[in-house]
Design an enzyme around this catalytic site. Structure first.
Site, short mmCIF file in Angstrom:
data_model
loop_
_atom_site.label_atom_id
_atom_site.label_comp_id
_atom_site.label_asym_id
_atom_site.label_seq_id
_atom_site.Cartn_x
_atom_site.Cartn_y
_atom_site.Cartn_z
N HIS A 155 0.89 -1.42 0.10
CA HIS A 155 -0.29 -0.15 -0.01
C HIS A 155 0.39 1.36 -0.17
CE1 HIS A 155 -3.20 -2.92 1.08
NE2 HIS A 155 -4.15 -1.69 0.69
N LYS A 159 -0.74 4.91 4.34
CA LYS A 159 -1.33 3.97 5.76
C LYS A 159 -1.31 3.82 7.13
CE LYS A 159 -3.42 -0.64 4.95
NZ LYS A 159 -4.75 0.25 5.08
#
Ligand code: NAP
Length: 267
Positions: A155, A159
């Site tokens: 990701h 995040k």
């Protein structure tokens, strides 16, 4: 044509603004209001970077529901706001389509009970990318035949949680079809802490965080002399929008709260 009237909560955010663009392209949907902490009282057209629409921003969801009488609420906010908004939607006869992640099991139970009591359909889906939902379901199937498996999720570096909700959900689905097994050599030793990733019932989950990434996951199964990799990439937030549209189409016929898009993607 009878258009479905939609309110988007979190409309100034990354996912919410993408949802506005999706609604704008669908002839059967019409944006009637937005809810956000920012832009209260402004017309959507007057906010830079958003679509052309006369819908207005509210910071009070109940007032918004009262003034624009929507059919559907799309919520893409935060767990705290999302729970409050979903509850308000059910109490006001508005069907919630919720992409906000981070609800507790207890919150989902509360909302499900309220939906039954009010006889209002709704959907909460931690992942609206239809390819990602299929990746999870295929992984569950593969686990029946390949108990050796590791998950690598990647990701963007903004995040905050690791592993991702999708990786945890994938591991839970795999667990349903796989007997508990410790991955790797029984006597393996980490020279550096974390080298082998997180341990979920003996499966290993590795989290990569880098700028430029969106949401990506590989589930690697292996047997003697073979490898099976099930891989999904969300390159853009647009990848979540076909699932949101699919959910809106289905939510109009539901009389209960469904948790997980896979329950609607049945053949
Ligand atoms: P974001 O850019 O931070 O957008 C969230 C928006 O909600 C912001 O505009 C925020 O305002 C607003 N907001 C927060 N609390 C609010 C409240 N109490 N009342 C009204 N508005 C409020 O985040 P994002 O990346 O779009 O993600 C939104 C949610 O979608 C997250 O939970 C994320 O995990 C989830 N998500 C789901 C999927 C899926 O497929 N289901 C995919 C990607 C992301 P401020 O900025 O002023 O706080």
């Amino acid at each position: 044509m009878n258009q479905i009237k939609v309110v988007v909560a979190g409309a100034s955010g990354k996912m919410g603004s993408e949802a506005l663009r999706m609604i704008d392209k669908q002839p059967d949907l019409i944006l009637v209001g937005c809810v956000d902490k920012r832009n209260t009282g402004k017309k959507v057209s007057d906010v830079e970077g958003l679509i052309k629409s006369d819908a207005v921003f509210y910071n009070d969801i109940n007032l918004c529901f009262k003034e624009v009488s929507p059919d559907v609420l799309i919520d893409l906010t935060s767990p705290k706001a999302g729970y409050k908004h979903t509850k308000a939607a059910l109490l006001n006869g508005v069907r919630p389509v919720v992409g906000t992640t981070g609800f507790t099991a207890e919150q989902i139970k509360d909302l499900s009970e309220l939906a039954i009591e009010k006889q209002i359909g709704g959907i909460i889906a931690p992942n609206f990318a239809m390819g990602a939902v299929l990746m999870m379901q295929f992984s569950k199937w593969a686990a029946k035949f390949f108990p050796d498996v590791e998950i690598i999720e990647k990701h963007h570096d903004q995040k905050v949680d690791a592993p991702s909700g999708t990786a945890i959900k994938t591991a839970e689905l795999i667990q349903e079809n796989r007997s508990s097994k410790k991955q790797g050599h029984p006597e393996e030793e980490e020279i550096m802490t974390g080298a082998r990733g997180a341990d979920f019932d003996g499966m290993r989950i590795h989290s990569v965080r880098l700028p430029g990434l969106v949401a990506h996951q590989e589930v690697i199964f292996a047997g003697p002399g073979e490898n099976l990799t099930i891989k999904h990439d969300s390159f853009h937030r647009e990848s979540f929008m076909s699932g949101i549209k699919f959910a809106i189409d289905h939510v109009m016929q539901l009389t209960e709260l469904v948790y997980g898009l896979e329950h609607l993607m049945i053949d």
